[in-house]
Motif scaffolding. Sequence first.
Motif, PDB file in Angstrom:
ATOM      1  N   GLU A 284      -1.974   3.950   0.875  1.00 40.08           N
ATOM      2  CA  GLU A 284      -2.522   3.071   1.906  1.00 40.08           C
ATOM      3  C   GLU A 284      -1.773   1.742   1.958  1.00 40.08           C
ATOM      4  OE1 GLU A 284      -6.585   2.851   0.747  1.00 40.08           O
ATOM      5  OE2 GLU A 284      -6.999   4.960   1.242  1.00 40.08           O
ATOM      6  N   GLN A 285      -1.449   1.183   0.784  1.00 38.18           N
ATOM      7  CA  GLN A 285      -0.692  -0.071   0.751  1.00 38.18           C
ATOM      8  C   GLN A 285       0.696   0.119   1.365  1.00 38.18           C
ATOM      9  OE1 GLN A 285      -1.358  -0.824  -3.629  1.00 38.18           O
ATOM     10  NE2 GLN A 285      -1.651  -2.919  -2.911  1.00 38.18           N
ATOM     11  N   SER A 287       1.527   2.415   3.607  1.00 43.04           N
ATOM     12  CA  SER A 287       1.365   2.640   5.051  1.00 43.04           C
ATOM     13  C   SER A 287       1.159   1.325   5.790  1.00 43.04           C
ATOM     14  CB  SER A 287       0.188   3.579   5.304  1.00 43.04           C
ATOM     15  OG  SER A 287       0.425   4.855   4.730  1.00 43.04           O
ATOM     16  N   ARG A 288       0.499   0.365   5.131  1.00 40.72           N
ATOM     17  CA  ARG A 288       0.260  -0.939   5.754  1.00 40.72           C
ATOM     18  C   ARG A 288       1.446  -1.886   5.616  1.00 40.72           C
ATOM     19  NH1 ARG A 288      -4.925  -0.447   3.080  1.00 40.72           N
ATOM     20  NH2 ARG A 288      -4.200  -1.903   1.484  1.00 40.72           N
ATOM     21  N   GLU A 290       2.458  -3.274   2.762  1.00 39.23           N
ATOM     22  CA  GLU A 290       2.269  -4.237   1.672  1.00 39.23           C
ATOM     23  C   GLU A 290       3.245  -3.979   0.528  1.00 39.23           C
ATOM     24  OE1 GLU A 290      -1.794  -4.016   0.518  1.00 39.23           O
ATOM     25  OE2 GLU A 290      -2.545  -4.415   2.533  1.00 39.23           O
TER      26      GLU A 290
END
Length: 332
Positions: A284-285, A287-288, A290
Amino acid sequence: MKAWIVRKYGKPKEMILNQTAIPKLEVGQEDRADTLVKIEAAGLNFADEIAIAGNYQDRIEPPFIPGNELAGTVVETIKGSKFSPGDRVAGQIRNGAFAQYCAVPSDRLMAIGDLPAPIAAALPVSYTTAHIALFVKGNLKRGDTILIHAAAGGLGFAATQLAKTVGARIIATAGDEDKRRVAKENGADHVIDYRQSDWPEQVRAFAPDGVDIILDPVGGETSEQSLRLLAWEGRLLVCGFAGGKIQALKANYMLVKSASVHGVYWSFDRAPEAIRTIQQKLVEQCSRGEIRPLIRDLYPMEDLVAAMESLRSRRTVGKVIIATSGPHQRQG
């Protein structure tokens, strides 16, 4: 399928690239491999060469296919799998990643969505290890000062990005000018050439009260000198021995600073739920935006031995990836 096979323990050059049967999914199979993955990319780690030599703590008897970090597409499943054909996944496995297909227990896989396979293949080992080191073992928090050795390597690069997400103050060590530039661009506040004999003094100049956490994948004399740089109640995180020598640490340095040394080793089998949670968070990080692995050394499957030699000799920057299917070329 094509696969690299270790027929007897030895050096990487003694492996053979050969045709072998695509793994079958069988109900009741001992490791319950319920998902067949067509591998698109595999991560290369120092542990791979140790396993090939027969010296890894989780010893695998020959013949076997090495490689423990993969990303690709699900092509077949049986009852019990958490995935369906067409799903894109990545995961850390015991062995078998340096091949075109691998049968994997779906519990060990994470959904990666649209992430490119080479990027996703860098998350299961290096980024998971960095997360566990910093936040589980090191209890890193905003404002802490951390010293990251080998900051341009796969683990060091990941640790720098993750430390930056919580607002830590980062001192990085790296070798040549290119690696130091990479470490700086990745978010390090201060970068030091570890080849200079006065590198510990440079750390002290930047952190006169000592550093709170040291992430050390190098070992040997680097660890021994690092121990002296810790602040009160500092933590030394031992992540490996890439320098080729296991360190002998003096307990008196720990005693007078109330410091601690933590071995960073994780096992999916010992804490599956915790590891799955960490790995899905990393996806998720990523994909964002970050975090983002640096993939500058991308080798075709046929050049695995050359890739291992480059990693061993520290000629690589970021994460080394083996492309096992589709068009690919050497980068960097």
